[in-house]
Design a protein around this motif. Structure first.
Motif, PDB file in Angstrom:
ATOM      1  N   ASP A 185       0.862  -1.177   0.000  1.00  0.00           N
ATOM      2  CA  ASP A 185       0.000   0.000   0.000  1.00  0.00           C
ATOM      3  C   ASP A 185       0.897   1.224   0.000  1.00  0.00           C
ATOM      4  O   ASP A 185       1.980   1.197   0.602  1.00  0.00           O
ATOM      5  CB  ASP A 185      -0.906   0.017   1.233  1.00  0.00           C
ATOM      6  N   LYS A 186       0.468   2.280  -0.673  1.00  0.00           N
ATOM      7  CA  LYS A 186       1.339   3.463  -0.680  1.00  0.00           C
ATOM      8  C   LYS A 186       1.249   4.266   0.612  1.00  0.00           C
ATOM      9  O   LYS A 186       2.100   5.085   0.893  1.00  0.00           O
ATOM     10  CB  LYS A 186       1.089   4.334  -1.899  1.00  0.00           C
ATOM     11  N   ASP A 187       0.253   3.981   1.443  1.00  0.00           N
ATOM     12  CA  ASP A 187       0.121   4.629   2.748  1.00  0.00           C
ATOM     13  C   ASP A 187       0.944   3.844   3.767  1.00  0.00           C
ATOM     14  O   ASP A 187       0.594   2.727   4.137  1.00  0.00           O
ATOM     15  CB  ASP A 187      -1.352   4.665   3.151  1.00  0.00           C
ATOM     16  N   GLU A 188       2.021   4.442   4.228  1.00  0.00           N
ATOM     17  CA  GLU A 188       2.924   3.757   5.163  1.00  0.00           C
ATOM     18  C   GLU A 188       2.240   3.374   6.470  1.00  0.00           C
ATOM     19  O   GLU A 188       2.570   2.349   7.069  1.00  0.00           O
ATOM     20  CB  GLU A 188       4.154   4.623   5.444  1.00  0.00           C
ATOM     21  N   ASN A 189       1.293   4.165   6.924  1.00  0.00           N
ATOM     22  CA  ASN A 189       0.587   3.851   8.169  1.00  0.00           C
ATOM     23  C   ASN A 189      -0.208   2.561   8.036  1.00  0.00           C
ATOM     24  O   ASN A 189      -0.242   1.738   8.949  1.00  0.00           O
ATOM     25  CB  ASN A 189      -0.339   4.999   8.579  1.00  0.00           C
ATOM     26  N   ILE A 190      -0.855   2.393   6.881  1.00  0.00           N
ATOM     27  CA  ILE A 190      -1.614   1.164   6.642  1.00  0.00           C
ATOM     28  C   ILE A 190      -0.665  -0.023   6.572  1.00  0.00           C
ATOM     29  O   ILE A 190      -0.908  -1.072   7.175  1.00  0.00           O
ATOM     30  CB  ILE A 190      -2.448   1.285   5.349  1.00  0.00           C
ATOM     31  N   ILE A 230       2.013   1.272  -6.597  1.00  0.00           N
ATOM     32  CA  ILE A 230       2.040   0.042  -7.397  1.00  0.00           C
ATOM     33  C   ILE A 230       2.243   0.306  -8.882  1.00  0.00           C
ATOM     34  O   ILE A 230       2.469  -0.625  -9.645  1.00  0.00           O
ATOM     35  CB  ILE A 230       0.776  -0.810  -7.176  1.00  0.00           C
ATOM     36  N   ARG A 231       2.209   1.555  -9.297  1.00  0.00           N
ATOM     37  CA  ARG A 231       2.496   1.887 -10.702  1.00  0.00           C
ATOM     38  C   ARG A 231       3.995   2.031 -10.961  1.00  0.00           C
ATOM     39  O   ARG A 231       4.418   2.212 -12.085  1.00  0.00           O
ATOM     40  CB  ARG A 231       1.768   3.179 -11.084  1.00  0.00           C
ATOM     41  N   ASP A 232       4.804   1.902  -9.909  1.00  0.00           N
ATOM     42  CA  ASP A 232       6.262   2.044 -10.008  1.00  0.00           C
ATOM     43  C   ASP A 232       6.879   0.696 -10.396  1.00  0.00           C
ATOM     44  O   ASP A 232       7.043  -0.200  -9.571  1.00  0.00           O
ATOM     45  CB  ASP A 232       6.810   2.512  -8.662  1.00  0.00           C
ATOM     46  N   GLY A 292      10.379  -8.504  -6.326  1.00  0.00           N
ATOM     47  CA  GLY A 292      10.354  -9.800  -7.001  1.00  0.00           C
ATOM     48  C   GLY A 292       8.954 -10.238  -7.390  1.00  0.00           C
ATOM     49  O   GLY A 292       8.594 -11.404  -7.230  1.00  0.00           O
ATOM     50  N   ILE A 293       8.176  -9.318  -7.919  1.00  0.00           N
ATOM     51  CA  ILE A 293       6.773  -9.598  -8.207  1.00  0.00           C
ATOM     52  C   ILE A 293       6.589 -10.785  -9.146  1.00  0.00           C
ATOM     53  O   ILE A 293       5.593 -11.507  -9.056  1.00  0.00           O
ATOM     54  CB  ILE A 293       6.056  -8.329  -8.743  1.00  0.00           C
ATOM     55  N   SER A 294       7.535 -11.063  -9.986  1.00  0.00           N
ATOM     56  CA  SER A 294       7.408 -12.197 -10.919  1.00  0.00           C
ATOM     57  C   SER A 294       7.503 -13.544 -10.205  1.00  0.00           C
ATOM     58  O   SER A 294       7.175 -14.578 -10.784  1.00  0.00           O
ATOM     59  CB  SER A 294       8.470 -12.105 -12.017  1.00  0.00           C
ATOM     60  N   ASN A 295       7.905 -13.544  -8.932  1.00  0.00           N
ATOM     61  CA  ASN A 295       8.011 -14.781  -8.160  1.00  0.00           C
ATOM     62  C   ASN A 295       6.726 -15.164  -7.434  1.00  0.00           C
ATOM     63  O   ASN A 295       6.679 -16.188  -6.771  1.00  0.00           O
ATOM     64  CB  ASN A 295       9.143 -14.665  -7.127  1.00  0.00           C
ATOM     65  N   VAL A 332      -3.317  -9.929  -6.321  1.00  0.00           N
ATOM     66  CA  VAL A 332      -4.671  -9.405  -6.153  1.00  0.00           C
ATOM     67  C   VAL A 332      -4.570  -7.888  -6.138  1.00  0.00           C
ATOM     68  O   VAL A 332      -3.828  -7.317  -5.341  1.00  0.00           O
ATOM     69  CB  VAL A 332      -5.295  -9.891  -4.817  1.00  0.00           C
ATOM     70  N   ILE A 333      -5.303  -7.241  -7.051  1.00  0.00           N
ATOM     71  CA  ILE A 333      -5.287  -5.787  -7.109  1.00  0.00           C
ATOM     72  C   ILE A 333      -6.569  -5.277  -6.464  1.00  0.00           C
ATOM     73  O   ILE A 333      -7.656  -5.451  -7.013  1.00  0.00           O
ATOM     74  CB  ILE A 333      -5.148  -5.278  -8.554  1.00  0.00           C
ATOM     75  N   ALA A 334      -6.414  -4.701  -5.288  1.00  0.00           N
ATOM     76  CA  ALA A 334      -7.554  -4.213  -4.513  1.00  0.00           C
ATOM     77  C   ALA A 334      -7.463  -2.696  -4.387  1.00  0.00           C
ATOM     78  O   ALA A 334      -7.724  -2.130  -3.335  1.00  0.00           O
ATOM     79  CB  ALA A 334      -7.570  -4.882  -3.140  1.00  0.00           C
ATOM     80  N   SER A 335      -7.084  -2.053  -5.474  1.00  0.00           N
ATOM     81  CA  SER A 335      -6.937  -0.611  -5.491  1.00  0.00           C
ATOM     82  C   SER A 335      -7.805  -0.041  -6.590  1.00  0.00           C
ATOM     83  O   SER A 335      -7.844  -0.573  -7.708  1.00  0.00           O
ATOM     84  CB  SER A 335      -5.464  -0.242  -5.739  1.00  0.00           C
ATOM     85  N   ALA A 336      -8.500   1.033  -6.295  1.00  0.00           N
ATOM     86  CA  ALA A 336      -9.376   1.642  -7.289  1.00  0.00           C
ATOM     87  C   ALA A 336      -8.619   2.587  -8.218  1.00  0.00           C
ATOM     88  O   ALA A 336      -9.099   2.913  -9.290  1.00  0.00           O
ATOM     89  CB  ALA A 336     -10.487   2.416  -6.582  1.00  0.00           C
ATOM     90  N   ASN A 337      -7.413   2.978  -7.849  1.00  0.00           N
ATOM     91  CA  ASN A 337      -6.689   3.993  -8.613  1.00  0.00           C
ATOM     92  C   ASN A 337      -5.521   3.373  -9.380  1.00  0.00           C
ATOM     93  O   ASN A 337      -4.422   3.267  -8.862  1.00  0.00           O
ATOM     94  CB  ASN A 337      -6.186   5.079  -7.659  1.00  0.00           C
ATOM     95  N   LEU A 338      -5.765   2.960 -10.615  1.00  0.00           N
ATOM     96  CA  LEU A 338      -4.723   2.345 -11.431  1.00  0.00           C
ATOM     97  C   LEU A 338      -4.416   3.129 -12.699  1.00  0.00           C
ATOM     98  O   LEU A 338      -3.855   2.576 -13.636  1.00  0.00           O
ATOM     99  CB  LEU A 338      -5.133   0.913 -11.818  1.00  0.00           C
ATOM    100  N   GLU A 339      -4.782   4.373 -12.747  1.00  0.00           N
ATOM    101  CA  GLU A 339      -4.574   5.177 -13.950  1.00  0.00           C
ATOM    102  C   GLU A 339      -3.137   5.182 -14.422  1.00  0.00           C
ATOM    103  O   GLU A 339      -2.202   4.969 -13.737  1.00  0.00           O
ATOM    104  CB  GLU A 339      -5.049   6.594 -13.716  1.00  0.00           C
TER     105      GLU A 339
END
Length: 80
Positions: free
Chosen positions: A34-39, A55-57, A65-68, A73-80
């Motif tokens: 999550d991009k929110d460090e507190n979460i 997650i767009r980075d 190592g995302i390929s591993n 699961v993408i549970a984010s509404a903001n994927l622009e």
């Protein structure tokens, strides 16, 4: 568990957090993102691994190592 899988959950809001914790309870390894460090920090002791980045980075995705992972699961509404 004989069939332990690796999951990445992007977005740790209500839905993403629920998915990540359920998968963990089922005995799977879960990376929470999550991009929110507190979460992210609030789940650090409950998931196998937790990181905070946008997650767009693509470079950050490579670094974790995302390929591993078996499933993402993408549970984010903001994927622009």
């Amino acid at each position: 568990m004989a069939d332990k899988k690796k999951f990445a959950v992007f977005g740790l809001g209500r839905f993403g957090k629920s998915v990540a914790l359920t998968l963990t309870e089922m005995g799977h390894d879960v990376l929470g993102v999550d991009k929110d460090e507190n979460i992210s920090e609030s789940l650090a002791e409950k998931l196998a691994q937790v990181v905070s980045f946008d997650i767009r980075d693509s470079r950050a995705l490579e670094q974790v190592g995302i390929s591993n992972f078996d499933t993402v699961v993408i549970a984010s509404a903001n994927l622009e």
